[in-house]
Write an enzyme that holds these catalytic residues in place. Structure first.
Site, mmCIF file in Angstrom:
data_model
loop_
_atom_site.group_PDB
_atom_site.id
_atom_site.type_symbol
_atom_site.label_atom_id
_atom_site.label_comp_id
_atom_site.label_asym_id
_atom_site.label_seq_id
_atom_site.Cartn_x
_atom_site.Cartn_y
_atom_site.Cartn_z
ATOM 1 N N LYS A 17 0.854 -1.192 0.000
ATOM 2 C CA LYS A 17 0.000 0.000 0.000
ATOM 3 C C LYS A 17 0.885 1.236 0.000
ATOM 4 C CE LYS A 17 -3.950 1.624 2.801
ATOM 5 N NZ LYS A 17 -4.687 1.353 4.062
ATOM 6 N N SER A 44 -9.426 0.892 2.977
ATOM 7 C CA SER A 44 -8.630 1.796 2.168
ATOM 8 C C SER A 44 -7.524 1.113 1.373
ATOM 9 C CB SER A 44 -8.003 2.869 3.064
ATOM 10 O OG SER A 44 -7.121 2.287 4.017
ATOM 11 N N SER A 83 -9.472 -1.606 6.986
ATOM 12 C CA SER A 83 -8.901 -1.279 5.672
ATOM 13 C C SER A 83 -8.133 -2.407 5.010
ATOM 14 C CB SER A 83 -7.988 -0.058 5.788
ATOM 15 O OG SER A 83 -8.744 1.101 6.007
#
Lengths: 61, 475
Positions: B84, B158, B182
Protein backbone atom coordinates in the site's frame (compact mmCIF):
# COMPACT_ATOMS: atom_id res chain seq x y z
CA UNK A 1 -31.21 17.51 20.26
CA UNK A 2 -32.01 19.98 17.47
CA UNK A 3 -30.00 19.55 14.29
CA UNK A 4 -27.36 22.10 13.38
CA UNK A 5 -28.19 24.14 10.31
CA UNK A 6 -25.67 24.89 7.55
CA UNK A 7 -25.26 28.46 8.82
CA UNK A 8 -24.32 27.15 12.28
CA UNK A 9 -21.77 24.85 10.71
CA UNK A 10 -20.33 27.69 8.62
CA UNK A 11 -19.96 29.79 11.77
CA UNK A 12 -18.31 26.97 13.72
CA UNK A 13 -15.89 26.19 10.91
CA UNK A 14 -14.95 29.84 10.49
CA UNK A 15 -14.34 30.23 14.22
CA UNK A 16 -11.98 27.21 14.11
CA UNK A 17 -10.29 28.31 10.85
CA UNK A 18 -11.41 25.14 9.10
CA UNK A 19 -11.89 25.34 5.32
CA UNK A 20 -15.56 24.95 4.38
CA UNK A 21 -16.55 25.58 0.78
CA UNK A 22 -20.07 26.11 -0.50
CA UNK A 23 -19.80 22.69 -2.14
CA UNK A 24 -18.85 21.03 1.16
CA UNK A 25 -21.23 22.66 3.64
CA UNK A 26 -24.31 20.48 3.04
CA UNK A 27 -22.46 17.18 3.44
CA UNK A 28 -20.44 18.38 6.43
CA UNK A 29 -23.70 19.45 8.10
CA UNK A 30 -25.28 16.02 7.52
CA UNK A 31 -22.14 14.24 8.74
CA UNK A 32 -21.90 16.40 11.86
CA UNK A 33 -25.57 15.92 12.74
CA UNK A 34 -25.14 12.17 12.31
CA UNK A 35 -22.17 12.27 14.70
CA UNK A 36 -24.07 14.33 17.27
CA UNK A 37 -26.96 11.84 17.27
CA UNK A 38 -24.71 8.78 17.41
CA UNK A 39 -22.46 10.12 20.17
CA UNK A 40 -25.39 11.45 22.21
CA UNK A 41 -26.64 7.87 22.34
CA UNK A 42 -23.50 7.00 24.35
CA UNK A 43 -24.83 9.12 27.22
CA UNK A 44 -27.18 6.24 28.04
CA UNK A 45 -24.22 3.90 28.66
CA UNK A 46 -22.50 3.56 32.06
CA UNK A 47 -19.42 5.54 31.02
CA UNK A 48 -18.63 7.54 34.16
CA UNK A 49 -16.40 4.91 35.74
CA UNK A 50 -14.75 3.83 32.48
CA UNK A 51 -11.11 4.76 31.97
CA UNK A 52 -10.58 5.69 28.31
CA UNK A 53 -7.47 3.63 27.56
CA UNK A 54 -6.79 3.43 23.81
CA UNK A 55 -5.78 -0.19 24.35
CA UNK A 56 -5.32 -2.64 27.21
CA UNK A 57 -1.87 -1.92 28.62
CA UNK A 58 -0.68 -5.51 28.36
CA UNK A 59 -1.94 -5.91 24.78
CA UNK A 60 0.18 -3.12 23.30
CA UNK A 61 3.54 -2.16 24.73
CA UNK B 1 1.39 -15.34 -21.61
CA UNK B 2 0.54 -19.03 -21.30
CA UNK B 3 -2.04 -20.56 -18.99
CA UNK B 4 0.91 -22.12 -17.13
CA UNK B 5 2.18 -18.59 -16.43
CA UNK B 6 -1.28 -17.63 -15.15
CA UNK B 7 -1.33 -20.74 -12.96
CA UNK B 8 2.04 -19.72 -11.58
CA UNK B 9 0.84 -16.16 -10.90
CA UNK B 10 -2.14 -17.47 -8.92
CA UNK B 11 -0.04 -19.99 -6.97
CA UNK B 12 0.78 -17.53 -4.20
CA UNK B 13 3.93 -16.69 -2.28
CA UNK B 14 4.43 -19.85 -0.20
CA UNK B 15 4.16 -22.20 -3.20
CA UNK B 16 6.33 -19.96 -5.38
CA UNK B 17 8.98 -19.66 -2.65
CA UNK B 18 9.15 -23.45 -2.43
CA UNK B 19 9.59 -23.68 -6.21
CA UNK B 20 12.36 -21.07 -6.17
CA UNK B 21 14.11 -22.95 -3.39
CA UNK B 22 13.88 -26.18 -5.40
CA UNK B 23 15.34 -24.22 -8.38
CA UNK B 24 12.23 -25.07 -10.42
CA UNK B 25 11.22 -21.41 -10.71
CA UNK B 26 13.27 -18.46 -11.85
CA UNK B 27 12.73 -15.18 -9.94
CA UNK B 28 13.31 -13.32 -13.22
CA UNK B 29 10.56 -15.29 -14.97
CA UNK B 30 8.25 -14.74 -12.01
CA UNK B 31 8.78 -10.97 -11.99
CA UNK B 32 8.32 -10.89 -15.78
CA UNK B 33 5.08 -12.86 -15.48
CA UNK B 34 3.67 -10.32 -13.03
CA UNK B 35 4.84 -7.34 -15.06
CA UNK B 36 3.01 -8.81 -18.06
CA UNK B 37 -0.15 -9.31 -15.99
CA UNK B 38 0.06 -5.73 -14.70
CA UNK B 39 0.41 -4.55 -18.30
CA UNK B 40 -2.64 -6.60 -19.33
CA UNK B 41 -5.00 -5.84 -16.48
CA UNK B 42 -3.97 -2.82 -14.46
CA UNK B 43 -4.99 -0.24 -17.05
CA UNK B 44 -8.53 -1.20 -16.03
CA UNK B 45 -8.10 -2.25 -12.39
CA UNK B 46 -5.73 0.55 -11.28
CA UNK B 47 -4.26 -1.40 -8.39
CA UNK B 48 -0.82 0.17 -8.77
CA UNK B 49 0.30 3.76 -8.36
CA UNK B 50 3.95 2.93 -9.09
CA UNK B 51 5.38 -0.17 -10.77
CA UNK B 52 9.08 -0.74 -10.03
CA UNK B 53 9.66 -2.86 -13.15
CA UNK B 54 13.31 -2.07 -13.81
CA UNK B 55 14.54 -2.36 -10.23
CA UNK B 56 12.42 -5.50 -9.68
CA UNK B 57 14.01 -7.23 -12.68
CA UNK B 58 17.47 -6.22 -11.46
CA UNK B 59 16.71 -7.60 -7.98
CA UNK B 60 15.30 -10.76 -9.54
CA UNK B 61 18.51 -11.26 -11.53
CA UNK B 62 20.53 -10.91 -8.31
CA UNK B 63 18.20 -13.37 -6.55
CA UNK B 64 18.62 -15.83 -9.41
CA UNK B 65 22.41 -15.60 -9.26
CA UNK B 66 22.31 -16.04 -5.49
CA UNK B 67 20.08 -19.11 -5.89
CA UNK B 68 22.48 -20.67 -8.42
CA UNK B 69 25.32 -20.07 -5.96
CA UNK B 70 23.35 -21.67 -3.15
CA UNK B 71 23.14 -18.35 -1.30
CA UNK B 72 19.71 -18.45 0.32
CA UNK B 73 18.44 -14.94 1.08
CA UNK B 74 15.45 -15.91 3.21
CA UNK B 75 11.95 -17.44 3.16
CA UNK B 76 10.78 -15.08 0.38
CA UNK B 77 13.85 -15.46 -1.83
CA UNK B 78 13.01 -13.95 -5.22
CA UNK B 79 9.29 -13.41 -4.48
CA UNK B 80 7.74 -10.16 -5.78
CA UNK B 81 5.58 -8.19 -3.36
CA UNK B 82 3.75 -4.87 -3.44
CA UNK B 83 2.66 -2.59 -0.62
CA UNK B 84 0.00 0.00 0.00
CA UNK B 85 1.36 3.41 -0.95
CA UNK B 86 0.99 4.46 2.69
CA UNK B 87 4.22 2.58 3.52
CA UNK B 88 7.58 4.25 3.01
CA UNK B 89 9.90 2.76 0.40
CA UNK B 90 13.42 4.13 0.03
CA UNK B 91 13.81 6.07 -3.20
CA UNK B 92 10.32 5.17 -4.44
CA UNK B 93 7.39 7.60 -4.68
CA UNK B 94 5.09 7.23 -1.65
CA UNK B 95 1.88 9.24 -2.05
CA UNK B 96 -0.52 7.91 0.60
CA UNK B 97 -3.03 8.19 -2.23
CA UNK B 98 -2.99 11.99 -2.09
CA UNK B 99 -2.05 14.73 -4.52
CA UNK B 100 -0.46 16.51 -1.57
CA UNK B 101 2.31 13.89 -1.55
CA UNK B 102 2.72 13.60 -5.31
CA UNK B 103 6.48 14.30 -5.03
CA UNK B 104 7.21 12.50 -1.74
CA UNK B 105 10.18 10.16 -2.05
CA UNK B 106 11.22 8.73 1.34
CA UNK B 107 14.88 8.22 2.10
CA UNK B 108 14.28 4.99 4.02
CA UNK B 109 12.06 1.92 4.07
CA UNK B 110 9.25 1.35 6.54
CA UNK B 111 10.15 -1.46 8.94
CA UNK B 112 7.76 -3.91 7.28
CA UNK B 113 9.21 -3.28 3.82
CA UNK B 114 12.74 -3.59 5.17
CA UNK B 115 11.83 -6.93 6.77
CA UNK B 116 10.31 -8.33 3.57
CA UNK B 117 13.39 -7.28 1.60
CA UNK B 118 15.64 -8.83 4.25
CA UNK B 119 13.68 -12.07 3.75
CA UNK B 120 14.65 -12.03 0.08
CA UNK B 121 11.45 -10.51 -1.36
CA UNK B 122 11.49 -8.06 -4.27
CA UNK B 123 9.51 -4.80 -4.29
CA UNK B 124 7.34 -4.87 -7.42
CA UNK B 125 5.37 -1.68 -6.78
CA UNK B 126 3.19 0.59 -4.68
CA UNK B 127 -0.54 0.08 -4.42
CA UNK B 128 -3.49 2.43 -4.74
CA UNK B 129 -5.59 3.45 -1.73
CA UNK B 130 -8.25 5.86 -0.63
CA UNK B 131 -6.67 9.21 0.18
CA UNK B 132 -4.53 9.06 3.33
CA UNK B 133 -6.08 5.64 4.08
CA UNK B 134 -9.24 7.35 5.33
CA UNK B 135 -11.88 5.95 2.99
CA UNK B 136 -14.60 7.81 1.15
CA UNK B 137 -12.44 9.18 -1.66
CA UNK B 138 -14.61 10.55 -4.47
CA UNK B 139 -11.92 11.18 -7.10
CA UNK B 140 -8.79 9.07 -6.85
CA UNK B 141 -5.77 11.15 -7.91
CA UNK B 142 -3.95 8.07 -9.23
CA UNK B 143 -6.88 6.36 -10.96
CA UNK B 144 -10.15 4.75 -9.86
CA UNK B 145 -9.42 1.27 -8.43
CA UNK B 146 -11.90 -1.37 -9.63
CA UNK B 147 -13.06 -4.73 -8.39
CA UNK B 148 -11.67 -7.63 -10.49
CA UNK B 149 -14.95 -9.57 -10.06
CA UNK B 150 -16.91 -6.69 -11.59
CA UNK B 151 -15.07 -3.49 -12.55
CA UNK B 152 -18.20 -1.39 -12.00
CA UNK B 153 -18.01 -2.28 -8.32
CA UNK B 154 -15.91 -0.97 -5.44
CA UNK B 155 -12.85 -3.03 -4.48
CA UNK B 156 -13.13 -1.89 -0.85
CA UNK B 157 -10.72 0.28 1.04
CA UNK B 158 -8.63 1.80 2.17
CA UNK B 159 -6.12 -0.84 0.97
CA UNK B 160 -7.94 -1.01 -2.37
CA UNK B 161 -4.95 -1.80 -4.58
CA UNK B 162 -3.71 -4.50 -2.21
CA UNK B 163 -7.08 -6.26 -2.36
CA UNK B 164 -7.17 -6.05 -6.15
CA UNK B 165 -3.55 -7.15 -6.63
CA UNK B 166 -3.98 -10.14 -4.32
CA UNK B 167 -7.26 -11.28 -5.90
CA UNK B 168 -6.23 -10.69 -9.53
CA UNK B 169 -2.72 -12.12 -8.99
CA UNK B 170 -0.82 -8.99 -9.97
CA UNK B 171 1.98 -9.90 -7.53
CA UNK B 172 2.76 -12.76 -5.15
CA UNK B 173 1.63 -11.07 -1.94
CA UNK B 174 0.81 -7.61 -0.63
CA UNK B 175 0.73 -5.56 2.54
CA UNK B 176 -2.10 -3.22 3.50
CA UNK B 177 -2.84 -1.20 6.61
CA UNK B 178 -5.96 -1.66 8.70
CA UNK B 179 -7.22 1.07 11.04
CA UNK B 180 -10.95 0.28 11.04
CA UNK B 181 -11.16 -2.51 8.47
CA UNK B 182 -8.90 -1.28 5.67
CA UNK B 183 -7.30 -4.69 5.11
CA UNK B 184 -10.39 -6.79 5.82
CA UNK B 185 -12.83 -4.79 3.71
CA UNK B 186 -10.91 -5.07 0.40
CA UNK B 187 -10.22 -8.72 1.20
CA UNK B 188 -13.96 -9.28 1.57
CA UNK B 189 -14.99 -7.32 -1.53
CA UNK B 190 -12.23 -8.78 -3.74
CA UNK B 191 -12.28 -12.40 -2.53
CA UNK B 192 -8.84 -12.35 -0.89
CA UNK B 193 -7.47 -13.09 2.58
CA UNK B 194 -6.82 -10.06 4.79
CA UNK B 195 -5.35 -10.15 8.30
CA UNK B 196 -5.41 -7.34 10.84
CA UNK B 197 -2.85 -8.35 13.49
CA UNK B 198 -3.06 -7.50 17.19
CA UNK B 199 -2.35 -3.80 17.76
CA UNK B 200 1.39 -3.57 18.43
CA UNK B 201 2.18 -6.94 16.82
CA UNK B 202 3.64 -5.25 13.70
CA UNK B 203 5.72 -2.07 13.61
CA UNK B 204 4.07 1.08 12.29
CA UNK B 205 7.39 2.78 11.60
CA UNK B 206 7.32 4.37 8.15
CA UNK B 207 3.54 4.04 7.81
CA UNK B 208 1.71 7.32 7.19
CA UNK B 209 -0.72 7.53 10.13
CA UNK B 210 -4.47 7.32 9.72
CA UNK B 211 -5.13 7.03 13.48
CA UNK B 212 -2.12 6.17 15.64
CA UNK B 213 -4.18 4.42 18.32
CA UNK B 214 -5.58 1.82 15.90
CA UNK B 215 -3.30 1.66 12.82
CA UNK B 216 -1.90 -1.78 12.10
CA UNK B 217 -0.09 -3.15 9.04
CA UNK B 218 -1.24 -6.55 7.79
CA UNK B 219 -0.97 -8.96 4.85
CA UNK B 220 -3.49 -9.19 2.00
CA UNK B 221 -2.91 -12.41 0.11
CA UNK B 222 -4.53 -15.15 -1.95
CA UNK B 223 -4.24 -17.79 0.76
CA UNK B 224 -4.20 -18.06 4.54
CA UNK B 225 -0.81 -19.77 4.35
CA UNK B 226 0.61 -16.72 2.57
CA UNK B 227 -0.84 -14.45 5.26
CA UNK B 228 0.82 -16.60 7.94
CA UNK B 229 4.10 -16.55 6.02
CA UNK B 230 4.13 -12.76 5.67
CA UNK B 231 3.03 -12.12 9.24
CA UNK B 232 5.89 -14.25 10.55
CA UNK B 233 8.31 -12.01 8.67
CA UNK B 234 6.89 -8.56 9.46
CA UNK B 235 5.85 -9.15 13.11
CA UNK B 236 8.02 -8.46 16.11
CA UNK B 237 9.51 -5.75 18.26
CA UNK B 238 10.98 -2.67 16.59
CA UNK B 239 12.98 0.01 18.34
CA UNK B 240 11.54 2.55 15.88
CA UNK B 241 7.94 2.01 17.09
CA UNK B 242 7.57 2.74 20.80
CA UNK B 243 4.29 0.79 20.92
CA UNK B 244 5.55 -2.37 19.20
CA UNK B 245 5.11 -5.49 21.31
CA UNK B 246 8.06 -7.44 22.70
CA UNK B 247 6.07 -10.70 22.61
CA UNK B 248 8.06 -13.42 20.81
CA UNK B 249 6.87 -14.19 17.27
CA UNK B 250 5.64 -17.79 16.92
CA UNK B 251 5.79 -19.91 13.77
CA UNK B 252 2.39 -18.96 12.36
CA UNK B 253 2.51 -21.54 9.57
CA UNK B 254 2.88 -24.27 12.18
CA UNK B 255 -0.62 -23.36 13.39
CA UNK B 256 -2.17 -24.39 10.05
CA UNK B 257 -3.10 -27.91 11.04
CA UNK B 258 -6.17 -28.22 8.84
CA UNK B 259 -8.98 -28.55 11.36
CA UNK B 260 -10.97 -26.57 13.90
CA UNK B 261 -11.20 -29.31 16.50
CA UNK B 262 -11.74 -28.07 20.02
CA UNK B 263 -12.21 -24.42 19.09
CA UNK B 264 -15.12 -22.58 20.70
CA UNK B 265 -16.60 -20.08 18.25
CA UNK B 266 -19.18 -17.41 19.10
CA UNK B 267 -21.35 -16.14 16.25
CA UNK B 268 -22.05 -12.42 16.83
CA UNK B 269 -25.81 -12.22 16.40
CA UNK B 270 -25.91 -8.41 16.12
CA UNK B 271 -23.83 -8.66 12.94
CA UNK B 272 -25.12 -11.89 11.42
CA UNK B 273 -28.79 -11.05 11.99
CA UNK B 274 -28.40 -7.25 11.82
CA UNK B 275 -30.89 -5.24 9.78
CA UNK B 276 -28.05 -4.03 7.55
CA UNK B 277 -26.81 -7.54 6.74
CA UNK B 278 -27.54 -8.56 3.14
CA UNK B 279 -29.49 -11.82 2.81
CA UNK B 280 -26.85 -13.57 0.72
CA UNK B 281 -24.11 -12.46 3.15
CA UNK B 282 -26.07 -13.83 6.12
CA UNK B 283 -26.67 -17.10 4.35
CA UNK B 284 -23.00 -17.55 3.36
CA UNK B 285 -21.74 -16.72 6.85
CA UNK B 286 -24.18 -19.10 8.53
CA UNK B 287 -23.10 -21.78 6.07
CA UNK B 288 -19.45 -21.13 6.99
CA UNK B 289 -20.22 -21.38 10.70
CA UNK B 290 -21.82 -24.76 10.05
CA UNK B 291 -18.76 -25.74 8.03
CA UNK B 292 -16.49 -24.90 10.94
CA UNK B 293 -18.73 -26.91 13.25
CA UNK B 294 -18.35 -29.85 10.88
CA UNK B 295 -14.58 -29.37 11.11
CA UNK B 296 -14.72 -29.86 14.87
CA UNK B 297 -15.51 -26.44 16.36
CA UNK B 298 -18.18 -25.88 19.01
CA UNK B 299 -20.27 -23.06 17.55
CA UNK B 300 -22.94 -21.06 19.36
CA UNK B 301 -24.47 -17.58 19.27
CA UNK B 302 -23.10 -14.71 21.33
CA UNK B 303 -24.54 -11.24 21.84
CA UNK B 304 -22.40 -8.09 21.93
CA UNK B 305 -25.07 -5.43 22.36
CA UNK B 306 -22.69 -2.45 22.14
CA UNK B 307 -21.56 -3.35 18.64
CA UNK B 308 -24.09 -1.08 16.86
CA UNK B 309 -22.25 1.89 18.47
CA UNK B 310 -18.85 0.77 17.17
CA UNK B 311 -18.91 2.52 13.78
CA UNK B 312 -19.64 5.99 15.17
CA UNK B 313 -17.28 5.56 18.13
CA UNK B 314 -14.52 4.47 15.78
CA UNK B 315 -15.06 7.33 13.35
CA UNK B 316 -15.13 9.94 16.11
CA UNK B 317 -11.77 8.72 17.40
CA UNK B 318 -10.10 7.93 14.09
CA UNK B 319 -11.24 11.09 12.34
CA UNK B 320 -10.37 13.40 15.23
CA UNK B 321 -6.86 11.94 15.33
CA UNK B 322 -6.59 12.37 11.57
CA UNK B 323 -7.99 15.91 11.67
CA UNK B 324 -5.37 16.86 14.24
CA UNK B 325 -2.63 15.37 12.09
CA UNK B 326 -3.86 17.16 8.95
CA UNK B 327 -4.67 20.52 10.59
CA UNK B 328 -1.86 22.47 8.95
CA UNK B 329 -2.36 21.09 5.44
CA UNK B 330 -6.12 21.55 5.77
CA UNK B 331 -5.56 25.23 6.54
CA UNK B 332 -2.90 25.84 3.91
CA UNK B 333 -3.75 23.46 1.03
CA UNK B 334 -7.43 22.50 1.37
CA UNK B 335 -8.07 22.44 -2.37
CA UNK B 336 -5.47 19.68 -2.85
CA UNK B 337 -7.52 17.20 -0.81
CA UNK B 338 -10.18 15.07 -2.43
CA UNK B 339 -13.58 16.54 -1.50
CA UNK B 340 -14.60 13.35 0.35
CA UNK B 341 -11.46 13.42 2.53
CA UNK B 342 -11.75 17.15 3.18
CA UNK B 343 -15.39 16.89 4.26
CA UNK B 344 -14.54 14.00 6.58
CA UNK B 345 -11.64 15.85 8.22
CA UNK B 346 -13.50 19.16 8.55
CA UNK B 347 -16.44 17.36 10.18
CA UNK B 348 -14.10 15.73 12.69
CA UNK B 349 -12.58 19.12 13.47
CA UNK B 350 -16.04 20.32 14.50
CA UNK B 351 -16.77 17.55 17.01
CA UNK B 352 -16.47 18.76 20.61
CA UNK B 353 -13.81 17.54 22.99
CA UNK B 354 -16.59 16.30 25.27
CA UNK B 355 -17.92 14.04 22.52
CA UNK B 356 -14.46 12.72 21.68
CA UNK B 357 -13.90 11.87 25.34
CA UNK B 358 -17.24 10.06 25.47
CA UNK B 359 -16.21 8.12 22.37
CA UNK B 360 -12.91 7.18 24.03
CA UNK B 361 -14.85 5.81 26.99
CA UNK B 362 -17.21 4.07 24.58
CA UNK B 363 -14.20 2.39 22.97
CA UNK B 364 -13.09 1.04 26.34
CA UNK B 365 -16.58 -0.32 27.00
CA UNK B 366 -16.87 -1.96 23.57
CA UNK B 367 -13.39 -3.43 23.99
CA UNK B 368 -14.23 -4.93 27.39
CA UNK B 369 -17.41 -6.45 25.97
CA UNK B 370 -15.45 -8.04 23.12
CA UNK B 371 -12.70 -9.29 25.44
CA UNK B 372 -15.27 -10.69 27.83
CA UNK B 373 -16.79 -12.70 24.96
CA UNK B 374 -13.28 -13.82 24.00
CA UNK B 375 -12.79 -15.22 27.50
CA UNK B 376 -15.68 -17.57 26.78
CA UNK B 377 -14.86 -18.22 23.11
CA UNK B 378 -11.60 -18.79 21.24
CA UNK B 379 -12.97 -16.92 18.25
CA UNK B 380 -15.83 -14.61 17.33
CA UNK B 381 -17.39 -15.01 13.90
CA UNK B 382 -19.24 -12.42 11.79
CA UNK B 383 -19.57 -11.12 8.25
CA UNK B 384 -16.65 -8.86 7.31
CA UNK B 385 -19.04 -6.50 5.58
CA UNK B 386 -22.83 -6.31 5.71
CA UNK B 387 -23.04 -6.44 1.94
CA UNK B 388 -21.01 -7.46 -1.11
CA UNK B 389 -19.02 -4.82 -3.00
CA UNK B 390 -21.39 -1.97 -3.94
CA UNK B 391 -21.28 -0.13 -7.27
CA UNK B 392 -18.57 2.54 -7.37
CA UNK B 393 -21.23 5.17 -8.08
CA UNK B 394 -22.68 4.79 -4.57
CA UNK B 395 -19.52 6.41 -3.13
CA UNK B 396 -19.61 9.41 -5.40
CA UNK B 397 -23.28 10.34 -4.89
CA UNK B 398 -23.88 13.32 -2.58
CA UNK B 399 -24.99 12.71 1.01
CA UNK B 400 -28.47 14.17 1.38
CA UNK B 401 -29.43 13.62 5.04
CA UNK B 402 -27.99 12.79 8.46
CA UNK B 403 -29.75 9.41 8.32
CA UNK B 404 -27.99 8.61 5.08
CA UNK B 405 -24.68 9.80 6.55
CA UNK B 406 -25.13 7.49 9.53
CA UNK B 407 -25.97 4.52 7.31
CA UNK B 408 -23.21 5.19 4.81
CA UNK B 409 -20.40 6.02 7.25
CA UNK B 410 -21.22 4.29 10.56
CA UNK B 411 -23.33 1.18 9.86
CA UNK B 412 -20.88 -0.65 7.59
CA UNK B 413 -17.98 0.15 9.90
CA UNK B 414 -19.70 -1.47 12.86
CA UNK B 415 -18.76 -4.82 11.29
CA UNK B 416 -14.99 -4.36 11.22
CA UNK B 417 -14.30 -1.71 13.87
CA UNK B 418 -15.03 -3.82 16.99
CA UNK B 419 -11.71 -5.64 16.45
CA UNK B 420 -9.96 -2.32 15.83
CA UNK B 421 -11.42 -0.75 18.98
CA UNK B 422 -10.47 -3.85 20.98
CA UNK B 423 -6.96 -4.05 19.47
CA UNK B 424 -7.41 -7.75 18.69
CA UNK B 425 -6.51 -9.76 15.58
CA UNK B 426 -9.12 -10.41 12.90
CA UNK B 427 -9.05 -12.04 9.50
CA UNK B 428 -11.32 -11.94 6.47
CA UNK B 429 -11.42 -15.09 4.38
CA UNK B 430 -13.72 -15.79 1.40
CA UNK B 431 -16.87 -17.70 2.32
CA UNK B 432 -18.95 -17.59 -0.84
CA UNK B 433 -20.27 -15.60 -3.77
CA UNK B 434 -23.51 -13.81 -4.44
CA UNK B 435 -25.74 -14.85 -7.32
CA UNK B 436 -24.23 -11.89 -9.18
CA UNK B 437 -20.76 -13.36 -8.70
CA UNK B 438 -19.40 -10.98 -6.05
CA UNK B 439 -17.28 -12.39 -3.18
CA UNK B 440 -18.47 -12.57 0.44
CA UNK B 441 -16.05 -12.38 3.37
CA UNK B 442 -16.12 -14.29 6.66
CA UNK B 443 -14.53 -12.51 9.62
CA UNK B 444 -12.88 -14.36 12.51
CA UNK B 445 -11.70 -12.43 15.59
CA UNK B 446 -9.36 -13.73 18.32
CA UNK B 447 -7.86 -12.65 21.65
CA UNK B 448 -4.82 -10.34 21.75
CA UNK B 449 -1.87 -12.19 20.18
CA UNK B 450 -4.30 -14.92 19.07
CA UNK B 451 -3.09 -14.88 15.46
CA UNK B 452 -2.26 -18.62 15.48
CA UNK B 453 -5.88 -19.39 16.42
CA UNK B 454 -7.42 -17.10 13.84
CA UNK B 455 -5.08 -18.41 11.12
CA UNK B 456 -5.76 -22.02 12.07
CA UNK B 457 -9.54 -21.65 11.81
CA UNK B 458 -9.36 -19.57 8.62
CA UNK B 459 -7.05 -22.13 7.03
CA UNK B 460 -9.32 -25.02 8.00
CA UNK B 461 -12.30 -23.23 6.45
CA UNK B 462 -10.30 -22.25 3.35
CA UNK B 463 -9.25 -25.86 2.75
CA UNK B 464 -12.83 -27.04 3.19
CA UNK B 465 -14.47 -24.42 0.99
CA UNK B 466 -11.73 -24.30 -1.68
CA UNK B 467 -12.90 -20.84 -2.76
CA UNK B 468 -9.39 -19.45 -3.25
CA UNK B 469 -9.12 -21.59 -6.36
CA UNK B 470 -11.70 -19.40 -8.10
CA UNK B 471 -10.28 -16.68 -10.30
CA UNK B 472 -11.87 -13.32 -11.06
CA UNK B 473 -13.05 -12.50 -14.58
CA UNK B 474 -10.55 -9.62 -14.83
CA UNK B 475 -7.17 -11.01 -13.89
Amino acid sequence: MADLAPEHVRHLAASLSLPLTDDDVAEVTHRLNAFLDALAALDMLPLQSVEPWPTRPEAGA
Amino acid sequence: MSSADDDLAFAGAARQAALVREKRLSPVELVRAYLERIERFDGQLRAFITVCGKSALEEAARAETAAHEGNWLGPLHGIPFAVKDQLDTAGVLTTSGSALLRANIPSGDSTVVARLKAAGAILLGKLNLTEFALGGTIRFPYGQPRNPWNPEHDPGGSSSGAGIAAAAALCSATLGEDTGGSVRSPASYCGAVGLRPTWGRVSRHGCFPAAWSMDQVGPLTRTVEDAALLLGIIAGWDSKDSLASREPVPDYRAALVGNARGLRIGVIIELVDGADTHTEVRSAVIQASRGLAALGAAVEDVSLPLIPHAGAVFMALCDSEAAGYHKRWLAERPEEYDAGTRRRLVTAGLISGFSIHQAARGRALIREQALDALRRFDLLLAPTSPHPAPPIATHTAPVTSKEEAAKRFFARRSYTTPASLAGVPAISVPCGFTAAGLPIGLQLIARPMGEPTVLRAAHAWEQEAALSRKRPPVG
